[in-house]
Scaffold this active site. Structure first.
Site, mmCIF file in Angstrom:
data_model
loop_
_atom_site.group_PDB
_atom_site.id
_atom_site.type_symbol
_atom_site.label_atom_id
_atom_site.label_comp_id
_atom_site.label_asym_id
_atom_site.label_seq_id
_atom_site.Cartn_x
_atom_site.Cartn_y
_atom_site.Cartn_z
ATOM 1 N N TYR A 1 0.833 -1.294 0.074
ATOM 2 C CA TYR A 1 -0.002 -0.022 -0.017
ATOM 3 C C TYR A 1 0.879 1.276 -0.034
ATOM 4 O O TYR A 1 1.834 1.180 0.574
ATOM 5 C CB TYR A 1 -0.931 0.110 1.155
ATOM 6 C CG TYR A 1 -2.390 -0.195 0.915
ATOM 7 C CD1 TYR A 1 -2.799 0.836 0.102
ATOM 8 C CD2 TYR A 1 -3.013 -1.161 1.076
ATOM 9 C CE1 TYR A 1 -4.279 0.646 -0.262
ATOM 10 C CE2 TYR A 1 -4.331 -1.480 0.787
ATOM 11 C CZ TYR A 1 -5.079 -0.416 0.214
ATOM 12 O OH TYR A 1 -6.292 -0.777 -0.191
ATOM 13 N N GLU B 1 -0.634 4.737 -0.433
ATOM 14 C CA GLU B 1 -1.303 6.073 -0.500
ATOM 15 C C GLU B 1 -0.328 7.200 -0.262
ATOM 16 O O GLU B 1 0.400 7.296 0.836
ATOM 17 C CB GLU B 1 -2.516 6.071 0.351
ATOM 18 C CG GLU B 1 -3.472 5.125 -0.132
ATOM 19 C CD GLU B 1 -4.777 4.962 1.042
ATOM 20 O OE1 GLU B 1 -4.756 5.800 1.766
ATOM 21 O OE2 GLU B 1 -5.772 4.053 0.499
ATOM 22 N N ASP C 1 -7.388 14.188 -23.884
ATOM 23 C CA ASP C 1 -7.199 12.566 -23.674
ATOM 24 C C ASP C 1 -6.488 12.096 -24.711
ATOM 25 O O ASP C 1 -7.312 11.851 -25.860
ATOM 26 C CB ASP C 1 -8.496 12.077 -23.171
ATOM 27 C CG ASP C 1 -8.724 10.601 -23.134
ATOM 28 O OD1 ASP C 1 -7.638 9.933 -23.311
ATOM 29 O OD2 ASP C 1 -9.880 10.099 -22.946
ATOM 30 N N THR D 1 -3.904 6.767 -21.416
ATOM 31 C CA THR D 1 -3.669 5.098 -20.882
ATOM 32 C C THR D 1 -2.246 4.876 -21.136
ATOM 33 O O THR D 1 -1.388 5.689 -22.134
ATOM 34 C CB THR D 1 -4.563 4.111 -21.748
ATOM 35 O OG1 THR D 1 -4.455 4.492 -23.112
ATOM 36 C CG2 THR D 1 -6.084 4.360 -21.380
ATOM 37 N N LYS E 1 -2.075 1.275 -24.893
ATOM 38 C CA LYS E 1 -2.403 1.344 -26.304
ATOM 39 C C LYS E 1 -1.183 1.673 -27.252
ATOM 40 O O LYS E 1 -0.267 0.690 -27.183
ATOM 41 C CB LYS E 1 -3.660 2.491 -26.490
ATOM 42 C CG LYS E 1 -4.685 2.162 -25.524
ATOM 43 C CD LYS E 1 -5.906 2.822 -26.060
ATOM 44 C CE LYS E 1 -7.190 2.655 -25.340
ATOM 45 N NZ LYS E 1 -7.407 3.131 -24.085
ATOM 46 N N ARG F 1 -1.311 -2.054 -18.737
ATOM 47 C CA ARG F 1 -2.636 -1.449 -18.379
ATOM 48 C C ARG F 1 -2.459 -0.385 -17.479
ATOM 49 O O ARG F 1 -1.959 -0.815 -16.409
ATOM 50 C CB ARG F 1 -3.738 -2.369 -17.964
ATOM 51 C CG ARG F 1 -3.823 -3.588 -19.199
ATOM 52 C CD ARG F 1 -5.082 -4.213 -18.802
ATOM 53 N NE ARG F 1 -6.179 -3.360 -19.525
ATOM 54 C CZ ARG F 1 -6.224 -3.334 -21.036
ATOM 55 N NH1 ARG F 1 -5.755 -4.106 -21.731
ATOM 56 N NH2 ARG F 1 -7.310 -2.556 -21.172
HETATM 57 N N1 PLP Z 1 -10.065 7.416 -22.957
HETATM 58 C C1 PLP Z 1 -10.027 7.049 -24.251
HETATM 59 C C2 PLP Z 1 -9.980 7.996 -25.368
HETATM 60 C C3 PLP Z 1 -9.987 5.803 -24.485
HETATM 61 O O1 PLP Z 1 -9.994 5.156 -25.748
HETATM 62 C C4 PLP Z 1 -10.299 4.772 -23.588
HETATM 63 C C5 PLP Z 1 -10.311 3.330 -23.843
HETATM 64 O O2 PLP Z 1 -10.800 2.869 -24.702
HETATM 65 C C6 PLP Z 1 -10.150 5.277 -22.231
HETATM 66 C C7 PLP Z 1 -10.238 6.661 -22.125
HETATM 67 C C8 PLP Z 1 -10.365 4.521 -21.009
HETATM 68 O O3 PLP Z 1 -9.550 3.526 -20.677
HETATM 69 P P1 PLP Z 1 -9.381 2.165 -19.541
HETATM 70 O O4 PLP Z 1 -10.219 1.298 -20.524
HETATM 71 O O5 PLP Z 1 -8.018 2.202 -19.287
HETATM 72 O O6 PLP Z 1 -10.114 2.837 -18.569
#
Ligand code: PLP
Length: 472
Positions: free
Chosen positions: A64, A66, A241, A270, A273, A279
């Site tokens: 842990y 935090e 994002d 993320t 990808k 992950r």
């Molecule tokens: N943001 C975008 C643009 C995504 O394509 C995705 C997943 O496909 C996410 C956020 C969410 O990611 P996670 O599945 O790791 O929560």
């Protein structure tokens, strides 16, 4: 790590697992076999390196931690501090960001951290200042009630789902849609491209607190300089994002106006990808939001996953190597070769092509729904996923699109010539599949599916996956 060492490491791990629950060991082995055999075109998936995978399977999982580096709520976090600091340092250096927060467990968590950091900065902090208190626990019940109402009454403008936006950008089935009053911008119906004048018009009318850019299924670049200007013109915080295209930013394929980091107030991603890591999620920002972002735990997260942060540090170190830029460029070259191969054979593509890692086929051109096409391709050894196209008449479940992406096959080493063969296989299946009596049913000659499956695995034989790993 030598080839032999990789094989030994994974074999030994499976042996240890098998002694406790052999069915889990078998499933892990079967997953490798399946991944080796399938032509994986899922745009959001990749293959992490053996070093990244191994960094996750260890005793860091037991800890842990935090808090943040050097400021933990638990004792004995010195080694977690080491890996978290390393992951953050690699992220800052790789993306040229002032601050990196590497604790989010996934993309949705990274977005939640960003949303609440912005809300804390723009709504909570001014309320605390007005009430002349330091923290929320010091507010009167009346002021706390008023602040909670204010936090729940903010606006977000993001890309619509059918134009390629993501559920976490304010859509009702996701918590972000329950938190924010959301409006979305689409794409130009004629070109399929983002119409910046329309985004500016929507921003002027709606006056969002947050303008979000980023996507899961938009096959083009976004000009983040223009988006920032739009955000500034209405006093919105600009968030990007980059979950899907982080690898292209890391590999310097997206630079200048197309690199979100210098233009956005806050960037989320993320790590699994196109970035090819474990992950997980991550947030990048400038010094203004850094303090709020670091409150991700306890704001919306629990304890971090130190084993995953260790793997993030490894993957980000890999992405800083010169050959990652070459990998990122090959992802785009491959996507463009795939798009050209499909177009030449008569497929209809949203926006007519791609300048990133993904291609969106409008399968209404084959008289199919996305659901029918996805399944027919899967029967033929080609793994894709269905996806809505702009103004999709079949909705988000059946859809009219198939989204394909090249990060995974590029990791395996396939190049543009193989992409042309892949386009041939996809077109063969889609043009030979006939719609059935429902939006999910279809007719495909099993012999053809079998033949394409064999051709798909032949295509992969020259490009072994995890070549050093022999599970015996
Ligand atoms: N943001 C975008 C643009 C995504 O394509 C995705 C997943 O496909 C996410 C956020 C969410 O990611 P996670 O599945 O790791 O929560």
């Amino acid at each position: 790590m030598s080839l032999n060492a990789e094989s030994t490491a994974f074999r030994s791990a499976l042996e240890v697992i098998r002694a406790v629950e052999p069915r889990v060991a078998d499933a892990i082995g079967a997953e490798l076999a399946d991944q080796r055999e399938s032509l994986k075109l899922i745009a959001s998936e990749n293959y992490a390196s053996p070093a990244t995978l191994l960094a996750m399977g260890n005793w860091f999982s037991d800890k842990y931690a935090e808090g943040t580096v050097g400021r933990r709520f638990y004792a004995g976090c010195q080694n977690v501090d080491t890996v978290e600091a390393l992951a953050a340092e690699h992220a800052r250096e790789l993306f040229g960001a002032a601050h990196a927060y590497v604790q989010p467990h996934s993309g949705i968590d990274a977005n939640l951290v960003a949303f609440w950091a912005i809300l804390a900065d723009r709504v909570e902090s001014p309320a605390l200042k007005k009430a002349q208190v330091r923290q929320v626990n010091d507010l009167t019940e009346a002021d706390w009630f008023a602040l909670r109402r204010e936090l729940g009454n903010q606006r977000m403008l993001g890309m619509s789902l059918d134009a390629g936006g993501h559920l976490t950008h304010g859509f009702r089935p996701n918590i972000s849609g329950k938190m924010f009053d959301q409006r979305s911008y689409g794409t130009d119906p004629a070109t399929g491209l983002v119409d910046y004048d329309k985004v500016a018009e929507a921003a002027r009318e709606f006056k969002p607190l947050i303008l979000v850019a980023g996507y899961s299924a938009y096959p083009r670049k976004v000009n983040f300089r223009i988006m920032r200007e739009i955000a500034d013109s209405v006093g919105a915080t600009f968030m990007v994002d980059m979950a899907h295209f982080a690898g292209l930013v890391a590999g310097k394929v997206f630079t200048g106006d197309f690199d979100p980091v210098p233009h956005a107030h806050i960037v989320t991603t993320t790590t699994h990808k196109s970035l090819r890591g474990p992950r997980g999620g991550m947030v990048l920002c400038g010094p203004e939001l850094a303090g709020q972002v670091d409150r991700g735990c306890p704001m919306v997260l629990g304890g971090p996953l130190p084993h995953v942060m260790a793997a993030k540090a490894v993957a980000l170190a890999e992405a800083r190597r010169p050959d990652f830029a070459n990998y990122a460029q090959r992802i785009v070259d491959n996507a463009q070769a795939l798009a050209e191969g499909l177009l030449r054979r008569g497929a209809k593509l949203v926006t007519g092509g791609t300048d990133n890692h993904l291609v969106l086929i409008d399968v209404s051109g084959y008289d199919l729904t996305g659901r029918q096409a996805e399944q027919a391709l899967l029967d033929s050894g080609i793994v894709t996923n269905r996806n809505a196209v702009p103004q999709d008449p079949n909705g988000a479940w059946y859809t009219s699109g198939i989204r394909i992406g090249t990060p995974a096959l590029t990791t395996r080493g396939l190049g543009t010539a193989e992409m042309d063969q892949t386009a041939e296989l996809i077109h063969t299946v889609l043009s030979q599949t006939k719609p059935g009596e429902s939006k999910a049913k279809y007719v495909l000659d099993p012999a053809l599916a079998d033949k394409v499956s064999k051709q798909a695995s032949e295509l992969l034989t020259g490009f072994p996956l995890y070549p050093a790993v022999d599970l015996g």
